[in-house]
Enzyme design. Structure first.
Site, short mmCIF file in Angstrom:
data_model
loop_
_atom_site.label_atom_id
_atom_site.label_comp_id
_atom_site.label_asym_id
_atom_site.label_seq_id
_atom_site.Cartn_x
_atom_site.Cartn_y
_atom_site.Cartn_z
N LYS A 178 -78.10 3.74 -14.34
CA LYS A 178 -77.76 5.13 -14.03
C LYS A 178 -76.84 5.09 -12.81
O LYS A 178 -77.28 4.94 -11.68
CB LYS A 178 -79.05 5.87 -13.73
CG LYS A 178 -79.08 7.37 -13.52
CD LYS A 178 -77.90 8.08 -13.06
CE LYS A 178 -78.08 8.91 -11.81
NZ LYS A 178 -76.78 9.28 -11.24
N GLU A 253 -82.73 -0.06 -1.40
CA GLU A 253 -81.71 -0.41 -0.40
C GLU A 253 -81.11 0.91 0.06
O GLU A 253 -80.47 1.60 -0.73
CB GLU A 253 -80.61 -1.28 -1.03
CG GLU A 253 -81.06 -2.64 -1.49
CD GLU A 253 -81.41 -3.56 -0.35
OE1 GLU A 253 -81.01 -3.28 0.80
OE2 GLU A 253 -82.09 -4.55 -0.60
N CYS A 287 -72.86 1.19 3.71
CA CYS A 287 -74.18 1.16 4.34
C CYS A 287 -74.14 0.27 5.57
O CYS A 287 -74.96 0.40 6.47
CB CYS A 287 -75.23 0.69 3.36
SG CYS A 287 -74.78 -0.86 2.59
N GLU A 388 -77.46 8.84 9.84
CA GLU A 388 -76.33 8.24 9.11
C GLU A 388 -75.34 9.34 8.74
O GLU A 388 -75.70 10.32 8.10
CB GLU A 388 -76.85 7.56 7.84
CG GLU A 388 -75.77 6.80 7.11
CD GLU A 388 -76.27 6.14 5.83
OE1 GLU A 388 -76.95 6.81 5.06
OE2 GLU A 388 -75.96 4.95 5.64
P1 NAP Z 1 -77.66 9.10 -3.09
O1 NAP Z 1 -77.21 10.51 -3.05
O2 NAP Z 1 -79.00 8.76 -2.59
O3 NAP Z 1 -77.50 8.64 -4.62
C1 NAP Z 1 -77.76 7.32 -5.03
C2 NAP Z 1 -78.06 7.33 -6.52
O4 NAP Z 1 -79.29 8.01 -6.76
C3 NAP Z 1 -77.01 8.05 -7.36
O5 NAP Z 1 -76.86 7.41 -8.60
C4 NAP Z 1 -77.65 9.42 -7.55
O6 NAP Z 1 -77.16 10.13 -8.65
C5 NAP Z 1 -79.09 8.99 -7.75
N1 NAP Z 1 -80.06 10.08 -7.59
C6 NAP Z 1 -79.97 11.19 -6.84
N2 NAP Z 1 -81.08 11.95 -6.96
C7 NAP Z 1 -81.89 11.30 -7.83
C8 NAP Z 1 -83.18 11.54 -8.36
N3 NAP Z 1 -83.87 12.64 -8.02
N4 NAP Z 1 -83.71 10.65 -9.23
C9 NAP Z 1 -83.04 9.55 -9.59
N5 NAP Z 1 -81.81 9.24 -9.10
C10 NAP Z 1 -81.24 10.10 -8.23
O7 NAP Z 1 -76.66 8.14 -2.30
P2 NAP Z 1 -75.06 8.10 -2.38
O8 NAP Z 1 -74.53 9.30 -1.70
O9 NAP Z 1 -74.63 7.82 -3.78
O10 NAP Z 1 -74.75 6.79 -1.52
C11 NAP Z 1 -74.71 6.79 -0.14
C12 NAP Z 1 -75.97 6.21 0.45
O11 NAP Z 1 -76.21 4.92 -0.09
C13 NAP Z 1 -75.90 6.00 1.94
O12 NAP Z 1 -77.11 6.43 2.52
C14 NAP Z 1 -75.75 4.49 2.09
O13 NAP Z 1 -76.22 3.96 3.31
C15 NAP Z 1 -76.55 4.03 0.95
N6 NAP Z 1 -76.20 2.64 0.59
C16 NAP Z 1 -77.07 1.65 0.92
C17 NAP Z 1 -76.77 0.33 0.62
C18 NAP Z 1 -77.72 -0.78 0.97
O14 NAP Z 1 -77.64 -1.84 0.35
N7 NAP Z 1 -78.63 -0.61 1.93
C19 NAP Z 1 -75.55 0.03 0.00
C20 NAP Z 1 -74.67 1.08 -0.31
C21 NAP Z 1 -75.01 2.39 -0.01
P3 NAP Z 1 -76.02 11.25 -8.47
O15 NAP Z 1 -74.80 10.53 -8.02
O16 NAP Z 1 -75.91 11.82 -9.81
O17 NAP Z 1 -76.53 12.21 -7.43
#
Ligand code: NAP
Length: 502
Positions: A178, A253, A287, A388
């Site tokens: 997904k 992560e 991240c 963040e």
């Molecule tokens: P996000 O909003 O948390 O979304 C991540 C994924 O989760 C997306 O595919 C999103 O889908 C999905 N999602 C959202 N709500 C959900 C739910 N209720 N149930 C299941 N899946 C759901 O994060 P993002 O904005 O894409 O990415 C930015 C974040 O990722 C930052 O906080 C960054 O630090 C973190 N990150 C961490 C790492 C690491 O390795 N530590 C690496 C890269 C990024 P949708 O797109 O459809 O909302």
């Protein structure tokens, strides 16, 4: 690859490319131009369930394919990526916004991880160890878990999915993928590559849609064995709470609030290069981005002036233009969120030294551009130093000693990366002992993961798992402990103590 404005993409379920069951769609946009790159399914829970069922059905056969043969498919997928690297890199830039050299690096990381995990097909090492009883053999072997769900963010639209898909597949799991709603075309392209490489139907399935609309079954369905999530801490926590209620394994992560510590003996030129790259690379949407600069008072003024000067010189624009240093942020929501944080910083009394604006000049008005932003006079407890932001914003915090620098560094809820610039080897080693993040760099910025080393963070960045490295296999395998007694008699562990020869 020239992407036609009306190109249509589909879900991939049980080896077939299909529309969402109720036929709904959504658009994928180029964040630099606002152009529609393609129409993709807007799936619902029903599509997710169909994907889970296909993966569950494919699992018994896939797990019996010898791992070296599973790995051959991964090798082929990596080779296809090598062949298509330039085109894929351009697509990363077009759909996600990062500049082309970073788009190509995203592809390279996907290639590296896929080759690396393909190599694991001929290892997947377990453990053999002596038994305490005579004529008895003991070992522990890795077994696949079943259906693995991969939920991924948009900031590394090829690399992060392969960090999950490749180890899951080589270990014998089947996968439901997904991707983030902002990068669905890249997700479909990656799945096409695995299909072309020869994956049997049902082994890898793709469900495109909004997380809150498709997410529920992905994390609660009884046939899902493990959920591997990368994204924000807020969403990760919600997923973990739901999935662990069903006793599923969950690897998380999540966010970071990474710092670069610059000591008074640092090579300032080197530190500046590292800071500019780590704070503004990928428009700060990593991240691992350096959103705090913790600097010793003795060099704070010089470092600040030079950093502001460098930030102001960065050229914004479409990442396909080779003269551009920094691309857009991913979408309008993210642009507003970053701007709100900047306003919070100003209200908190931090000094806005440069940036702080949404850029709307000329062609840039069509995309989502934010000026590289540096705050001075930041106190460690301010929200811009704690939360963040995920944009091109960094906060300078001045300290008087290494001890204070480490205390400030550790005084946040996250624990992904810290880097320290110093020429003093004693300080470097003390810092690396005391810093509480999962990754530490000495004399390099906060960006630069390599796929054969474990990647992940402490505290609210993760839940104890590590991706990449062989450690990633721990997410996607169960240990099975095996005893083979060839003595031909009942031997009771702990009771029948083996006698020594007389
Ligand atoms: P996000 O909003 O948390 O979304 C991540 C994924 O989760 C997306 O595919 C999103 O889908 C999905 N999602 C959202 N709500 C959900 C739910 N209720 N149930 C299941 N899946 C759901 O994060 P993002 O904005 O894409 O990415 C930015 C974040 O990722 C930052 O906080 C960054 O630090 C973190 N990150 C961490 C790492 C690491 O390795 N530590 C690496 C890269 C990024 P949708 O797109 O459809 O909302």
């Amino acid at each position: 690859m020239a992407v036609a404005a009306t190109a249509q993409y589909k879900n991939y379920i049980n080896g077939r490319w299909v529309d969402a069951l109720d036929g709904r769609t959504m658009e994928s946009l180029n964040p630099a131009t606002g152009e529609v790159l393609g129409i993709v399914p807007r799936s619902t829970a029903r599509d997710a369930v169909a994907a889970i069922e296909a993966a569950a059905q494919a699992f018994p056969k896939w797990r019996r394919v010898p791992a070296p043969r599973r790995a051959e498919i991964l090798f082929r997928a990596a080779e296809i990526m090598v062949r298509r690297k330039e085109e894929l890199g351009r697509l990363v830039t077009m759909e996600m916004g990062k500049v082309l050299k970073e788009g190509l690096a995203d592809v390279q990381e996907a290639i590296d991880e896929t080759y690396y995990m393909a190599g694991e097909g001929r290892r997947l090492f377990g453990q053999t160890t002596p038994s305490e009883l005579p004529d008895k053999f003991a070992m522990a072997i890795r077994e696949p878990i079943g259906v693995a769900v991969a939920i991924t963010p948009w900031n590394f639209p090829l690399a992060i999915p392969t960090w999950k898909i490749a180890p899951a597949l080589v270990a014998g799991n089947t996968v439901v993928f997904k991707p983030a709603s902002d990068t669905p075309i890249l997700a479909a392209t990656l799945v096409q590559i695995f299909e072309e490489a020869g994956l049997p139907p049902g082994v890898l399935n793709l469900v495109i849609g909004n997380g809150d609309e498709v997410g529920e079954p992905l994390v609660t369905h009884p046939q899902v064995g493990v959920v591997a999530f990368t994204g924000s801490t807020a969403v990760g926590r919600e997923i973990a709470l739901k999935a662990t209620q069903h006793l599923k394994r969950v690897s998380l992560e999540m966010g970071g609030k990474n710092a670069i510590i610059v000591m008074d003996d640092a090579d300032l030129n080197l530190a500046l290069d590292g800071i500019v790259w780590s704070a503004f690379g990928t428009s700060g949407q990593r991240c691992t981005a350096a959103s705090r600069i913790i600097v010793h008072r003795a060099v704070a003024r010089e470092l600040t002036e030079r950093l502001v000067e460098r930030a102001q010189r960065l050229r914004l624009g479409n990442g396909l233009d080779p003269t551009v240093d920094m691309g857009p942020v991913v979408n309008a929501r993210q642009l507003q969120r970053i701007h709100q944080y900047v306003q919070i910083g100003v209200q908190e009394g931090a000094k806005l030294l440069c940036g702080g604006t949404i850029v709307r000049e000329g062609d840039l008005a069509r995309g989502f551009f934010y000026a590289p932003t540096v705050f001075g006079d930041v106190r460690p407890e301010m929200r811009i130093a704690q939360e963040e932001i995920f944009g091109p914003v960094t906060a300078i915090i001045t300290v008087d000693s290494l001890e204070e620098a480490i205390a400030v560094n550790n005084g946040v809820q996250y624990g992904l990366v810290t880097s320290i610039y110093t020429r003093d080897i004693n300080r470097a080693f003390r810092a690396l002992r005391e810093i509480d993040t999962g990754i530490v760099y000495v004399n390099a910025g906060t960006i630069g993961a390599e796929v054969h080393l474990p990647f992940g963070g402490t505290k609210n960045t993760g839940n104890g798992h590590r991706e990449a490295g062989v450690q990633a296999l721990d997410i996607f395998t169960e240990w099975k402990t095996v005893f083979i007694d060839y003595s031909g008699r009942l031997q009771r562990a702990m009771i029948d103590i083996a006698p020594l020869p007389s």
